[in-house]
Scaffold this motif. Structure first.
Motif, mmCIF file in Angstrom:
data_model
loop_
_atom_site.group_PDB
_atom_site.id
_atom_site.type_symbol
_atom_site.label_atom_id
_atom_site.label_comp_id
_atom_site.label_asym_id
_atom_site.label_seq_id
_atom_site.Cartn_x
_atom_site.Cartn_y
_atom_site.Cartn_z
ATOM 1 N N LEU A 235 0.807 -1.209 0.000
ATOM 2 C CA LEU A 235 0.000 0.000 0.000
ATOM 3 C C LEU A 235 0.848 1.270 0.000
ATOM 4 O O LEU A 235 0.442 2.301 -0.553
ATOM 5 C CB LEU A 235 -0.932 0.016 1.210
ATOM 6 N N ASP A 236 2.029 1.199 0.611
ATOM 7 C CA ASP A 236 2.887 2.384 0.715
ATOM 8 C C ASP A 236 3.809 2.565 -0.488
ATOM 9 O O ASP A 236 4.433 3.624 -0.632
ATOM 10 C CB ASP A 236 3.752 2.300 1.986
ATOM 11 N N ASP A 237 3.893 1.551 -1.320
ATOM 12 C CA ASP A 237 4.840 1.622 -2.430
ATOM 13 C C ASP A 237 4.364 2.631 -3.494
ATOM 14 O O ASP A 237 3.187 2.660 -3.862
ATOM 15 C CB ASP A 237 5.004 0.243 -3.072
ATOM 16 N N ALA A 252 -6.199 -4.821 -4.172
ATOM 17 C CA ALA A 252 -6.948 -4.650 -2.933
ATOM 18 C C ALA A 252 -7.906 -5.811 -2.710
ATOM 19 O O ALA A 252 -8.057 -6.309 -1.579
ATOM 20 C CB ALA A 252 -7.711 -3.324 -2.957
ATOM 21 N N ALA A 253 -8.577 -6.260 -3.766
ATOM 22 C CA ALA A 253 -9.496 -7.393 -3.645
ATOM 23 C C ALA A 253 -8.753 -8.639 -3.185
ATOM 24 O O ALA A 253 -9.219 -9.378 -2.307
ATOM 25 C CB ALA A 253 -10.191 -7.645 -4.979
ATOM 26 N N LYS A 254 -7.589 -8.874 -3.753
ATOM 27 C CA LYS A 254 -6.798 -10.038 -3.348
ATOM 28 C C LYS A 254 -6.334 -9.924 -1.909
ATOM 29 O O LYS A 254 -6.416 -10.888 -1.126
ATOM 30 C CB LYS A 254 -5.604 -10.200 -4.294
ATOM 31 N N LEU A 255 -5.829 -8.754 -1.516
ATOM 32 C CA LEU A 255 -5.331 -8.579 -0.153
ATOM 33 C C LEU A 255 -6.438 -8.794 0.867
ATOM 34 O O LEU A 255 -6.229 -9.429 1.918
ATOM 35 C CB LEU A 255 -4.721 -7.188 0.002
ATOM 36 N N LEU A 256 -7.634 -8.303 0.585
ATOM 37 C CA LEU A 256 -8.760 -8.505 1.501
ATOM 38 C C LEU A 256 -9.193 -9.967 1.540
ATOM 39 O O LEU A 256 -9.355 -10.559 2.615
ATOM 40 C CB LEU A 256 -9.942 -7.645 1.076
ATOM 41 N N ARG A 257 -9.379 -10.555 0.373
ATOM 42 C CA ARG A 257 -9.939 -11.913 0.303
ATOM 43 C C ARG A 257 -8.963 -12.953 0.864
ATOM 44 O O ARG A 257 -9.356 -13.823 1.658
ATOM 45 C CB ARG A 257 -10.291 -12.244 -1.148
ATOM 46 N N ASP A 280 -5.692 -4.001 15.100
ATOM 47 C CA ASP A 280 -4.608 -3.944 14.113
ATOM 48 C C ASP A 280 -5.107 -4.370 12.734
ATOM 49 O O ASP A 280 -4.778 -3.745 11.717
ATOM 50 C CB ASP A 280 -3.445 -4.848 14.540
ATOM 51 N N LEU A 281 -5.896 -5.441 12.713
ATOM 52 C CA LEU A 281 -6.412 -5.904 11.428
ATOM 53 C C LEU A 281 -7.443 -4.931 10.867
ATOM 54 O O LEU A 281 -7.483 -4.686 9.655
ATOM 55 C CB LEU A 281 -7.031 -7.299 11.589
ATOM 56 N N ALA A 282 -8.259 -4.356 11.735
ATOM 57 C CA ALA A 282 -9.258 -3.379 11.281
ATOM 58 C C ALA A 282 -8.577 -2.151 10.675
ATOM 59 O O ALA A 282 -9.051 -1.600 9.666
ATOM 60 C CB ALA A 282 -10.157 -2.977 12.439
ATOM 61 N N ILE A 288 -6.562 -0.481 3.225
ATOM 62 C CA ILE A 288 -6.869 -1.066 1.916
ATOM 63 C C ILE A 288 -8.022 -0.318 1.264
ATOM 64 O O ILE A 288 -7.995 -0.006 0.067
ATOM 65 C CB ILE A 288 -7.181 -2.567 2.063
ATOM 66 N N LEU A 289 -9.042 0.008 2.052
ATOM 67 C CA LEU A 289 -10.202 0.713 1.509
ATOM 68 C C LEU A 289 -9.856 2.139 1.108
ATOM 69 O O LEU A 289 -10.444 2.685 0.172
ATOM 70 C CB LEU A 289 -11.340 0.707 2.526
ATOM 71 N N ASP A 290 -8.899 2.742 1.803
ATOM 72 C CA ASP A 290 -8.449 4.078 1.384
ATOM 73 C C ASP A 290 -7.829 4.017 -0.011
ATOM 74 O O ASP A 290 -7.960 4.955 -0.808
ATOM 75 C CB ASP A 290 -7.416 4.624 2.375
ATOM 76 N N ALA A 291 -7.151 2.897 -0.311
ATOM 77 C CA ALA A 291 -6.498 2.748 -1.615
ATOM 78 C C ALA A 291 -7.476 2.379 -2.718
ATOM 79 O O ALA A 291 -7.271 2.738 -3.883
ATOM 80 C CB ALA A 291 -5.398 1.688 -1.520
#
Length: 369
Positions: A235-237, A252-257, A280-282, A288-291
């Motif tokens: 996300l920071d890259d 983002a979809a992959k990271l969440l799922r 921490d997970l929240a 992720i949702l910000d991105a």
């Protein structure tokens, strides 16, 4: 050795972190049936090369095999893999875990596939060995696609590890991330799959994943913040932040799922979900949702209920949280299939199409036969 100039056609890199790892099995599986176009580089991570050579026994010496030492004192595969990439000279590269192996003739088959399709990367079948072998159903590509894959349309983000064959000029100066002990390959792989180069699947001999090494670097349980530190790296890259919206959405979809929701499979006990772990997970979900603000629209109601209950102050206790996690895995029920946004029901990342693609890939054996 068949070479391009003075170099082999393929440099295959194996990083070994412990003398207890079955390094001889890994090396033998590469050399057997690979002819003379492949050189294996074993990177001895904080180990003496002489001690690793003893483990290789009669395979030493061999012109197709070299050992190099890498010492950094960091419990991460990034350093030794990067050292192997720095030492590579061949047109093609491959990496491999020291507790894994290849089916006979795998590298030769991948190389032939790359040459015939003109691809910059070839993704093999991956099979997880165990009491019952399991095909790893990634990437869940479009039906009938075997070459000219598209990073977004063919869901290449789900192939998190850069296993297979990579053209060295595709990799270039790209290296694995920092001191990450897990997920160091996620950003590395994504930057390859979304580089706009030709990518093909490879039918035939598979990459075999073994889980029989008790000290495997990336399998020891850790706090959520450490386990998923690689998500923050993605996300920071700058590449991710400035990239096309469709790429950010796909990742983002992959990271969440896989990574966020997958933690409920990895942590099945109530005691695993302390308030700090939940928060921490929240926080990671919010990042992720910000991105990719609209990504939750492709997730089903069951996933949304779990994510809504995740924060420690949600009013949902840990036992109920795990019940929601189990409910989201009751695949096939309406709440696991129907998206929160009806307009996204047939999106490529929504459950109906995603599950169908995953089933199809598993049915034909990963990359097909």
């Amino acid at each position: 050795m068949a070479t391009s100039g003075e170099h082999p056609a393929v440099d295959l890199i194996i990083a070994v972190h412990s003398l207890e790892r079955p390094i001889a099995r890994a090396v033998r599986s590469v050399l057997d049936g690979s002819g003379d176009e492949v050189r294996v580089t074993v990177v001895c991570h904080d180990l003496d090369a002489a001690a690793v050579a003893d483990r290789l026994g009669a395979m030493m010496p061999d012109a197709r095999l070299r050992l190099i030492e890498h010492r950094d004192g960091i419990r991460s595969p990034s350093g030794p893999f990067n050292a192997g990439l720095d030492a590579a000279e061949a047109e093609w590269l491959a990496i491999m875990g020291s507790d894994d192996e290849l089916e006979p003739g795998a590298v030769a088959a991948w190389l032939d596939r790359a040459r015939r399709t003109g691809s910059a990367a070839v993704l093999p079948r991956i099979v997880r060995r165990g009491v019952r072998d399991t095909v790893v159903a990634t990437p869940p590509v479009r039906a009938g696609r075997r070459d000219r894959l598209d990073g977004v349309l063919d869901r290449l983000a789900y192939r998190s590890a850069p296993l297979g064959l990579l053209r060295r000029d595709l990799v270039g100066e790209l290296r694995f991330g920092g001191a990450l002990s897990q997920g160091e390959d996620v950003l590395f792989s994504a930057r390859l799959w979304f580089a706009g180069q030709l990518i093909a699947l490879a039918p035939g001999p598979a990459y075999l994943v073994h889980d029989d090494a008790g000290d495997r670097v990336t399998m020891a349980p850790r706090p959520v913040g450490q386990t998923l530190a690689f998500v923050e790296e993605v996300l920071d890259d700058r590449w991710f932040r400035t990239g096309p919206e469709r790429v950010r959405f796909a990742l983002a979809a992959k990271l969440l799922r896989v990574n966020v929701l997958g933690e409920f499979v990895n942590r099945p006990r109530v005691d695993d979900w302390t308030p700090d772990e939940r928060d921490d997970l929240a926080r990671l979900v919010r990042s992720i949702l910000d991105a990719a603000p609209s990504v939750l629209e492709v997730f089903p109601f069951a996933d949304r209920r779990l994510l809504d209950a995740l924060p420690a102050d949600s009013g949902v206790d840990a036992a109920r949280l795990l019940a929601l996690a189990r409910a989201r895995r009751a695949f096939g029920r309406p709440r696991t299939l129907v998206t929160h946004s009806p307009l996204r029901l047939l999106h490529r990342e929504a459950p109906l199409r995603f599950m169908a693609a995953s089933w199809s890939v598993a049915r034909v054996g990963g990359a097909g036969r």
